[in-house]
Design an enzyme around this catalytic site. Structure first.
Site: not given
Ligand code: URA
Length: 283
Positions: A107
Site C-alpha cells: 500500500d
Molecule cells: N497488507 C496490507 O494491508 N497492506 C499492505 O501493504 C500489505 C499487506
C-alpha cells in the site's frame, strides 16, 4: 575463445529452474546438446556455440536475470508509474539500467521489502496463491491483542471476500497504548493485513514487510536497495521448484509453522538484527 559452462548452471541461469531442478532435468534425459541427449552432470557446453534444448525447446534467455530488493518508504507508490505524478519505486532505482518490475504491491502508506526483477516467470510464480509463499509484516496496532484475538487471526478471520487461511502471529512489544506484532500470511489479498486486524478490532497504525519467502529486509534503510546475492536468488528459485513439485504431487504445502507458537512474552523485533551480506549483482 571458448566460453564453457556446466550444463546445469546454464539451464539454471535461464530463469525459473533451480540448480537442483536443472540437474534433475539432465539426469532424466530431458536435455539435449547439439541433438544428443546428455544425462551426465559434469558436461560442459559453450552457450555461444552449442544448441541446448530442454524437452525439445531451445533455451531462450541469453539475458541475465536481475533481482533486487528495495525498502519502499511510506507514501510511495509500489508501481513503476503513477498517473497522479506521485513518487514511485522507480524513483529509488538510480543506476539500475535493466528494466525490472515489482513483484506484488505494498500500500501507499506501507513500507518495507519489495522484490523487483526482470524474471517474469519467477515473479508470477511467487505471486501465485497456490504456492503459498509466506510474507511477514511487522505491524504497529492500536491497543494490545489478547491471546484469543491472536488465535482468531491465526485460525482465519472472516473478511468480505471470504475466510483468510491460517496465519502466524508473534508478539513483539508493547508501546504505551499500542503494540507491535509480526504476522506471517501466505495469501496476497488487497489490504489483507489491515483488514484482518480491523476484523479483530485493532487497526494497523504502521506496516513494514520484513520477509518474503527466503528474503529478509535486514537493515536496508527506507529508500535503499541492494541486488540479491546468488544464494538468495537460488533460494527463491528453489522455493518455487519445491512448491511446484508438491503441488504436482498433490501435496498441500505447509500452511502453519512447524515450531510451537509462543504466547506469553514480548520478543525482540527482527529488524534489529544486522544484515551482513555482501552486495553483488545476481544473475
Ligand atoms: N497488507 C496490507 O494491508 N497492506 C499492505 O501493504 C500489505 C499487506
Amino acid at each position: 575463445m571458448k566460453m564453457e559452462v556446466r550444463l546445469q548452471k546454464l539451464i539454471a541461469g535461464t530463469g525459473l529452474s533451480s540448480r537442483r531442478k536443472a540437474e534433475m532435468l539432465i539426469v532424466s534425459g530431458r536435455v539435449s546438446v547439439n541433438g544428443r541427449i546428455i544425462t551426465e552432470l559434469g558436461t560442459k557446453v559453450d552457450p555461444t556455440r552449442d544448441h541446448v534444448k530442454v524437452d525439445g525447446k531451445h533455451l531462450t534467455s541469453a539475458q541475465p536475470f536481475v533481482y533486487l530488493i528495495l525498502n519502499k518508504p511510506k507514501n510511495v507508490m509500489s508501481t513503476l508509474d503513477d498517473p497522479g505524478g506521485r513518487t514511485t519505486v522507480k524513483d529509488f532505482l538510480r543506476g539500475v539500467s535493466v528494466r525490472v518490475f515489482p513483484v506484488g504491491r505494498l500500500d501507499f502508506d506501507s513500507e518495507g521489502l519489495m522484490l523487483l526483477t526482470n524474471n517474469g516467470e519467477l515473479a508470477q510464480a511467487l505471486l501465485h496463491p497456490r504456492y503459498h509463499v509466506p510474507k511477514t509484516y511487522l505491524i504497529k496496532v492500536k491497543g494490545a491483542l489478547s491471546n484469543e484475538e491472536i488465535s482468531r487471526l491465526e485460525r482465519g478471520v472472516k473478511l468480505e471476500d471470504g475466510m483468510t487461511s491460517p496465519s502466524h502471529v508473534k508478539k513483539v512489544r508493547k508501546v504505551e497504548a499500542n503494540s507491535w506484532l509480526e504476522i506471517t500470511i501466505r495469501e496476497g489479498r488487497k489490504h489483507q493485513v489491515k483488514r484482518m486486524l480491523d476484523a479483530v478490532g485493532h487497526p494497523v497504525l504502521k506496516l513494514i514487510r520484513i520477509r518474503m519467502g527466503p528474503l529478509s529486509l535486514g537493515n536496508l534503510e527506507p529508500g535503499e536497495f541492494r541486488f540479491l546475492m546468488d544464494r538468495e536468488a537460488n533460494a527463491l528459485r528453489e522455493l518455487i521448484d519445491e512448491r511446484m513439485t508438491s503441488v504436482e504431487r498433490g501435496e498441500e504445502p505447509a500452511t502453519r509453522p512447524k515450531r510451537p507458537i509462543r504466547r506469553e512474552g514480548w520478543a525482540k523485533p527482527e529488524r534489529s538484527k544486522k544484515f551482513s551480506g555482501k552486495k553483488v549483482k545476481a544473475t
